[in-house]
Design an enzyme around this catalytic site. Structure first.
Site, PDB file in Angstrom:
ATOM      1  CE1 TYR A 178      43.720  38.415  32.630  1.00 42.22           C
ATOM      2  CE2 TYR A 178      46.207  39.098  31.600  1.00 42.22           C
ATOM      3  CZ  TYR A 178      44.764  39.357  32.145  1.00 42.22           C
ATOM      4  OH  TYR A 178      45.312  40.573  33.417  1.00 42.22           O
ATOM      5  CB  ALA A 395      32.182  71.259  37.462  1.00 43.29           C
TER       6      ALA A 395
END
Length: 642
Positions: A178, A395
């Protein structure tokens, strides 16, 4: 690694004038939970406060822009460039302090050549006239001296707002290529003025920022996150980074956060499971030896390695990121002697990094409460129910756990002789061991809850086990997809799940299907020494895998010598291998063993047969085959609603 206590990780320490209860630092990660103007919301504050409540010594926020003078701030990106940010910062500090924590705000000068959205009327800024990362046809505009000084002033103003709000420390975002990093690095900084050339000149922008923050927020410790190895040809190496670190220390820095990577090596910015444990600690010791200020190590850091490194004097702080998303009580569980109760981070990047990349709020594959810390508190149900869960995959296991925590009586039925469903075979590679850790974690949690586990038990719509159930959660998973290819039923053909579970394999393998299951299997076996070829009908292997993870996968496949045939369709299988049809016509791929990895389809039968009954909820792959995080979150939500 045998570690029985974590006394060094958990020892109190100081950061500048700030006293910390331990050396666990939640390193900066974006949340995308702020409002459209980039200001803190109650949701985001609750997320940070939960990690502080869980025992982290210091919590650091994601990036916050200090200015939009010269660069457009993406909608939703955190910002402290005006006094409008102060109320949120004040509320954040109060929430973290209320649970005994400390909070740091990460400030950024901007993204520069890495900016996500390019304004055609306003070229991106950078240290020099660099090409934009994603679109090299866009050339960045070098910042002028006067503009650099404005940004430095904005850091001072932003730091003052943080101090006024009660924030405890400031972190400066100096990594990942950056804007600040662009000034630090000769690969991006070709300036001829006082901000370019020598190491001292290239550090001037960062040094001025550190000093400005110290003036704006007197007494607050200042940290700096630095990519010490960019991990690409021409990028910065650790040797040069030590020279930079010494300049930052002289400027008054209080602690250096050490990590690696850049947009050119994105997988090191968010290291996936392929990179393994502790993948950024290689050079930490050299920085510890060179500096007199504390250093922080991070990168898939395990609790055991963190303890060992701090005890040995390799580093001073343990930087924990996604593991604190997965389990905010990471530090408290270590302190309570409950290491095995820490919910593992499976390093999938699916709902944390993956969500952030498309502007959705942070989530977690294994912790469905992330982003819903106030709404998804598991509390006792008003009425106890008998809940039957069919299927012991991800799940079903999560549904059973949550239902039992709510106080329901749960019977969990799994047709195999072990729990885990598809996670068990998927976790055979060393690089996916955290998936198996999840199974062990669920087993441990269920053992202390009102859950009766029935292994080796097939459930049908007429099964007596369902007779008195108040609610049935069907997590029946999926079945292999078997296309009508001649010879696919041959003796030399093995379905990929069975192949994972120890089936006898020949030396030469052809994996038919280049989805994630096939690709991971191919990588595992190639690393074991097999000669492996992947045949994939589409033009890409593991096309639905998050780009960050896929970068590493493709590199590892190449390094392991896997032959990848994309755009090829398997037409015939025989005892000698497979016949494929590709861009250049028909050809053969010889193999001793053929692996069928054509994908799966939902096992819808049981849920369909039960649809006339009362409360029946289908979750996971039996609804739609998806990633493990989708299955776990669906299981949580189903049980939470009971």
């Amino acid at each position: 690694m045998s570690v029985t206590s974590f006394d060094h990780v958990l020892s109190p320490t100081s950061l500048g004038a700030l006293t910390l209860r331990n050396r666990v630092v939640m390193v900066p990660m974006g949340t995308e939970m702020g409002d459209r103007d980039g200001h803190l919301t109650e949701r985001e504050i609750a997320y940070y406060a939960e990690r502080a409540k869980g025992g982290a010594g210091l919590v650091v926020t994601g990036i916050n822009a200090v200015t939009n003078d010269f660069e457009m701030i993406n909608e939703g990106l955190g910002r402290v460039d005006s006094d409008a940010a102060t109320p949120g910062l004040t509320a954040l500090a109060a929430a973290v302090h209320a649970v005994g924590g400390a909070i740091s705000v990460q400030l950024t000068a901007g993204l520069g050549r890495n900016i996500n959205v390019v304004d055609p009327d306003n070229p991106p800024i950078s240290a020099s006239d660099n090409g934009h990362y994603a679109d090299p046809s866009v050339t960045c505009r070098p910042l002028e001296r006067a503009e650099i000084k404005v940004i430095v002033q904005r850091f001072k103003e932003a730091a003052a707002r943080c101090a006024e709000a009660g924030i405890d420390a400031i972190d400066i975002h100096g990594h990942t290529g950056y804007l600040i990093d662009q000034f630090l690095s000769p690969v991006w900084n070709r300036r001829k003025d006082e901000y370019g050339g020598s190491v001292e000149n290239r550090c001037r922008f960062a040094v001025d920022i550190i000093r400005a923050v110290k003036v704006g927020a007197p007494g607050l410790p200042v940290t700096f996150r630095l990519s010490v190895d960019h991990r690409f040809e021409g990028g910065r190496t650790p040797a040069e980074s030590i020279e930079i670190a010494l300049q930052l220390e002289d400027a008054g820095l209080d602690m250096l956060m050490i990590d690696e990577g850049s947009y050119e090596a994105m997988d090191y910015v968010f290291p996936p499971y392929y990179l393994g444990d502790n993948c950024m600690l290689g050079s930490v010791q050299s920085f510890k030896n060179a500096l007199s200020i504390p250093v922080l190590g991070c990168g898939n850091l395990t609790a055991e390695r963190a303890e060992q490194a701090i005890a040995a004097g390799e580093m001073d702080f343990a930087g924990i990121g996604r593991a604190l998303i997965a389990d905010p009580e990471w530090a408290n569980k270590l302190a309570d002697g409950r290491r095995d109760d820490i919910r593992p981070c499976i390093r999938c990047n699916q709902l944390c990094v993956g969500n952030a990349f498309v502007g959705r709020p942070l989530g977690c594959a294994v912790n469905a409460a992330v982003g819903f810390e106030r709404e998804r508190v598991i509390e006792p149900a008003d009425v106890e129910k008998h809940v039957v869960v069919v299927g012991g995959g991800p799940a079903g296991l999560e549904a059973a756990r949550v239902a039992a925590v709510r106080g329901h009586r749960v019977d969990l039925y799994e047709r195999e002789e072990r729990l885990g469903g598809v996670l068990w075979p998927a976790a055979t590679p060393e690089f996916k061991k955290e998936l198996r850790s999840m199974i062990f974690w669920w087993e441990r949690q269920l053992a202390g809850l009102p859950v009766t586990v029935h292994l080796g038990t097939e459930i049908e719509a007429s099964s007596p086990a369902l007779a008195d159930a108040d609610a049935i959660i069907v997590a029946a998973g999926s079945t292999p997809l078997v296309p009508p290819i001649p010879g696919l039923d041959g003796e030399n053909v093995i379905e990929v799940v069975d192949a994972h579970l120890g089936a006898e394999l020949g030396e030469r393998l052809v994996v038919c299907g280049g989805g994630l299951s096939g690709a991971d299997f191919a990588l595992e076996k190639a690393q074991e020494g097999h000669d492996v070829t992947i045949v994939e009908m589409t033009d890409a292997v593991a096309a639905d895998l998050l780009l960050i993870n896929r970068i590493t996968l493709l590199r590892d496949l190449a390094e392991a010598g896997v032959t990848v045939l994309t755009g090829h369709r398997v037409t015939t299988v025989d005892a000698e291998g497979v016949v494929v049809d590709g861009p250049d016509g028909e050809s053969r791929v010889d193999a001793d063993t053929v692996i069928s990895a054509f994908g799966v389809r939902p096992a819808t039968g049981l849920a369909a047969a039960l649809e006339s009954r009362g409360t029946v909820i289908a979750v996971g792959d039996c609804v739609k085959p998806a990633k493990v995080g989708d299955a776990i979150n669906a299981g949580f939500e189903a049980a939470f609603a009971l």
